[in-house]
Design an enzyme around this catalytic site. Structure first.
Site, PDB file in Angstrom:
ATOM      1  N   CYS A  50       0.856  -1.185   0.000  1.00  0.00           N
ATOM      2  CA  CYS A  50       0.000   0.000   0.000  1.00  0.00           C
ATOM      3  C   CYS A  50       0.886   1.226   0.000  1.00  0.00           C
ATOM      4  O   CYS A  50       1.802   1.343   0.815  1.00  0.00           O
ATOM      5  CB  CYS A  50      -0.921   0.013   1.218  1.00  0.00           C
ATOM      6  SG  CYS A  50      -2.229  -1.212   1.097  1.00  0.00           S
ATOM      7  N   GLU A  51       0.604   2.143  -0.914  1.00  0.00           N
ATOM      8  CA  GLU A  51       1.419   3.348  -1.014  1.00  0.00           C
ATOM      9  C   GLU A  51       0.599   4.574  -0.645  1.00  0.00           C
ATOM     10  O   GLU A  51      -0.630   4.561  -0.708  1.00  0.00           O
ATOM     11  CB  GLU A  51       1.992   3.506  -2.417  1.00  0.00           C
ATOM     12  CG  GLU A  51       0.968   3.763  -3.481  1.00  0.00           C
ATOM     13  CD  GLU A  51       1.593   4.016  -4.842  1.00  0.00           C
ATOM     14  OE1 GLU A  51       0.851   4.494  -5.721  1.00  0.00           O
ATOM     15  OE2 GLU A  51       2.789   3.763  -5.054  1.00  0.00           O
ATOM     16  N   GLY A  52       1.308   5.630  -0.241  1.00  0.00           N
ATOM     17  CA  GLY A  52       0.642   6.877   0.076  1.00  0.00           C
ATOM     18  C   GLY A  52       0.024   6.916   1.453  1.00  0.00           C
ATOM     19  O   GLY A  52      -0.882   7.697   1.708  1.00  0.00           O
TER      20      GLY A  52
END
Length: 93
Positions: A50-52
């Protein structure tokens, strides 16, 4: 052909969940969708990134649900290579 239908035929090892999906906070509906997607991906033996991620609440939820890697401003902002080198060579406090 729907995109979910193609999952059974694609060869991939990892799925990256974009920041746009996570937003600044997770609604109950977003949590339900993520839980089900994570469950399906884990049963398929896939890794989840998961990014951000920008908040502790979202990071904790993702950890509890089995996210393998979490990236985002919560941990570090983008930096130049020189600053990164200094960071990885600095002993932990």
């Amino acid at each position: 052909m729907s995109s979910l239908n193609t999952l059974k035929d694609l060869l991939f090892n990892e799925v990256k969940i974009d920041r746009k999906f996570l937003g600044d906070s997770l609604t109950e509906n977003a949590k339900i969708v993520l839980q089900e997607v994570f469950h399906m991906l884990k049963r398929m033996g896939k890794s989840i990134v998961c990014e951000g991620v920008e908040t502790e609440d979202i990071a904790e939820f993702l950890k509890e649900e089995g996210c393998d890697e979490i990236q985002g401003f919560l941990y570090y902002r983008p930096m130049c290579e020189e600053d990164f080198e200094k960071l990885i060579h600095t002993p932990a406090a």
